[in-house]
Design an enzyme around this catalytic site. Structure first.
Site, PDB file in Angstrom:
ATOM      1  N   ARG A   1     -20.495 -17.854 115.251  1.00 33.85           N
ATOM      2  CA  ARG A   1     -20.059 -16.956 114.186  1.00 33.85           C
ATOM      3  C   ARG A   1     -20.136 -15.532 114.729  1.00 33.85           C
ATOM      4  O   ARG A   1     -21.105 -15.169 115.403  1.00 33.85           O
ATOM      5  CB  ARG A   1     -20.963 -17.097 112.955  1.00 33.85           C
ATOM      6  CG  ARG A   1     -20.667 -18.343 112.109  1.00 33.85           C
ATOM      7  CD  ARG A   1     -19.310 -18.252 111.409  1.00 33.85           C
ATOM      8  NE  ARG A   1     -19.019 -19.378 110.545  1.00 33.85           N
ATOM      9  CZ  ARG A   1     -18.319 -20.464 110.924  1.00 33.85           C
ATOM     10  NH1 ARG A   1     -17.866 -20.570 112.162  1.00 33.85           N
ATOM     11  NH2 ARG A   1     -18.067 -21.423 110.063  1.00 33.85           N
TER      12      ARG A   1
ATOM     13  N   GLU B   1     -13.689 -10.566 111.158  1.00 33.26           N
ATOM     14  CA  GLU B   1     -12.525 -11.348 111.576  1.00 33.26           C
ATOM     15  C   GLU B   1     -11.381 -11.055 110.627  1.00 33.26           C
ATOM     16  O   GLU B   1     -11.583 -11.121 109.413  1.00 33.26           O
ATOM     17  CB  GLU B   1     -12.842 -12.842 111.557  1.00 33.26           C
ATOM     18  CG  GLU B   1     -13.687 -13.233 112.731  1.00 33.26           C
ATOM     19  CD  GLU B   1     -13.920 -14.728 112.846  1.00 33.26           C
ATOM     20  OE1 GLU B   1     -13.188 -15.515 112.207  1.00 33.26           O
ATOM     21  OE2 GLU B   1     -14.841 -15.118 113.575  1.00 33.26           O
TER      22      GLU B   1
ATOM     23  N   HIS C   1     -10.582 -17.442 116.692  1.00 28.21           N
ATOM     24  CA  HIS C   1     -11.357 -18.481 115.997  1.00 28.21           C
ATOM     25  C   HIS C   1     -10.607 -19.821 116.016  1.00 28.21           C
ATOM     26  O   HIS C   1     -10.282 -20.374 114.953  1.00 28.21           O
ATOM     27  CB  HIS C   1     -11.697 -18.050 114.558  1.00 28.21           C
ATOM     28  CG  HIS C   1     -12.910 -18.744 114.016  1.00 28.21           C
ATOM     29  ND1 HIS C   1     -13.756 -18.181 113.110  1.00 28.21           N
ATOM     30  CD2 HIS C   1     -13.410 -19.988 114.252  1.00 28.21           C
ATOM     31  CE1 HIS C   1     -14.721 -19.037 112.788  1.00 28.21           C
ATOM     32  NE2 HIS C   1     -14.527 -20.162 113.477  1.00 28.21           N
TER      33      HIS C   1
END
Ligand code: DGY
Length: 331
Positions: free
Chosen positions: A240, A269, A288
């Protein structure tokens, strides 16, 4: 009998969506981008279940907007830091996730980033496309060896273990730091050794992050921990974004504190296009996608659908992150 009403916050692979549509009256957000907060608060009104993505914040306000009928939250991810699980538990709502099916795909990708960073694959491709390849060069784009190097794994859960297993094939020395499983029996099978965090940072050529995002891991990789790493070290993060402090990473990469980083996740993000990290050459950033294989995303969709439907039927979710809700129901 009327079908239960659910809100699905984005289009997910048909493998799961078909199951959801079959069993439920499904409102599916059809756009490519996540829905705005006001929209999610509006769309969840009166639903029995929510199938959410890691881009959706599912907190008390969303649960308030959906209640009183909300019976299940099924998150299409193994990570669930986007869901306020405490709030769900207080309300007796089970929360589902998708562990296991993405372990290999994610570990494959983390290892791919490790190799791409060590051997400067992205720089080599950019160099070729820019027309700079004039000849074979004895000093051209020299990288670092992977075979017999030391890999430090932070977080020895499923994906961390997957990294250790892959590292065996490269005769790597594998260290791991995980305060929750210091004596994991799997470590012996893959030749990994448990060690404290400072020693792992000092001794590793590659440091790969595989922790969940919790209070203790927020900015775990910061100016202090980066300063303990070798100047030649390569950092990989597929866990993360907020586990790594982006400002501290920028300075470490810019000033030679570490040599390279490969990130599949960032804080926030997506990364802002004017973020100083994007000015650096010794960095790879992917959007991601560590779990993004056709097969894996299909299996995640199926698992998320199965969790959702189990919750709607009042059955135990096959993969539940807050099983306390069942203990309380029995008491
Ligand atoms: C997860 O499932 O938590 C992953 O980050 C999705 O790729």
């Amino acid at each position: 009998m009327a079908k239960p009403k659910v809100f699905v916050t984005r289009l997910i692979p048909e493998q799961g969506l078909a199951i959801v549509r079959d069993f439920c009256e499904a409102d599916v957000w059809p756009e490519e981008l996540p829905l705005a907060r006001e929209v999610i608060l509006e769309r969840v009104k009166g639903v029995d279940g929510i199938l959410s993505l890691l881009t959706d914040k599912i907190d008390d306000d969303v649960m308030d907007a959906a209640e009183p009928g909300l019976r299940v939250i099924s998150n299409y991810a193994v990570g669930f830091d986007n869901v306020d699980v405490g709030a769900a538990t207080r309300r007796g709502i089970p929360v589902g996730n998708t562990p296991g099916v993405l372990t290999d795909t994610t570990a494959d990708f983390a290892f791919a980033l490790l190799m791409a960073a060590a051997r400067r694959v992205v720089e080599g491709d950019n160099f070729t496309r820019a027309g700079k390849w004039k000849t074979w060069g004895p000093m051209l784009l020299l990288g670092q060896d992977i075979t017999r190097a030391t890999l430090g794994i932070i977080g020895f859960g499923r994906i961390g273990k997957g990294m250790a297993k892959r590292a065996q094939g490269f005769d790597m020395r594998v260290l791991y730091y995980d305060p929750f499983c210091e004596d994991d029996p799997y470590a012996a099978q893959v030749g990994a050794r448990s060690i404290d965090l400072d020693s792992l940072l000092r001794e590793s050529d590659f440091v790969s992050v595989h922790t969940p995002l919790i209070g203790e891991t927020y900015h775990l990789i910061n100016a202090d921990t980066l300063s303990k790493m070798k100047p030649t070290a390569i950092l990989i993060n597929t866990a993360r974004g907020p586990v790594v402090d982006p400002e501290a990473l920028y300075h470490a990469l810019k000033e030679g504190g570490i040599s390279f980083a490969a990130l599949d996740v960032t804080e926030p993000e997506p990364i802002r296009m004017d973020h100083p990290l994007l000015t650096l050459e010794n960095l790879i950033i992917t959007p991601h996608i560590a779990s993004a294989s056709v097969a894996t995303r299909g299996k995640m969709a199926q698992m998320a659908a199965e969790n959702l439907i189990a919750g709607l039927q009042g059955e135990r979710l096959p993969n539940c992150v807050n099983p306390e809700v069942y203990e309380r129901a029995q008491a």
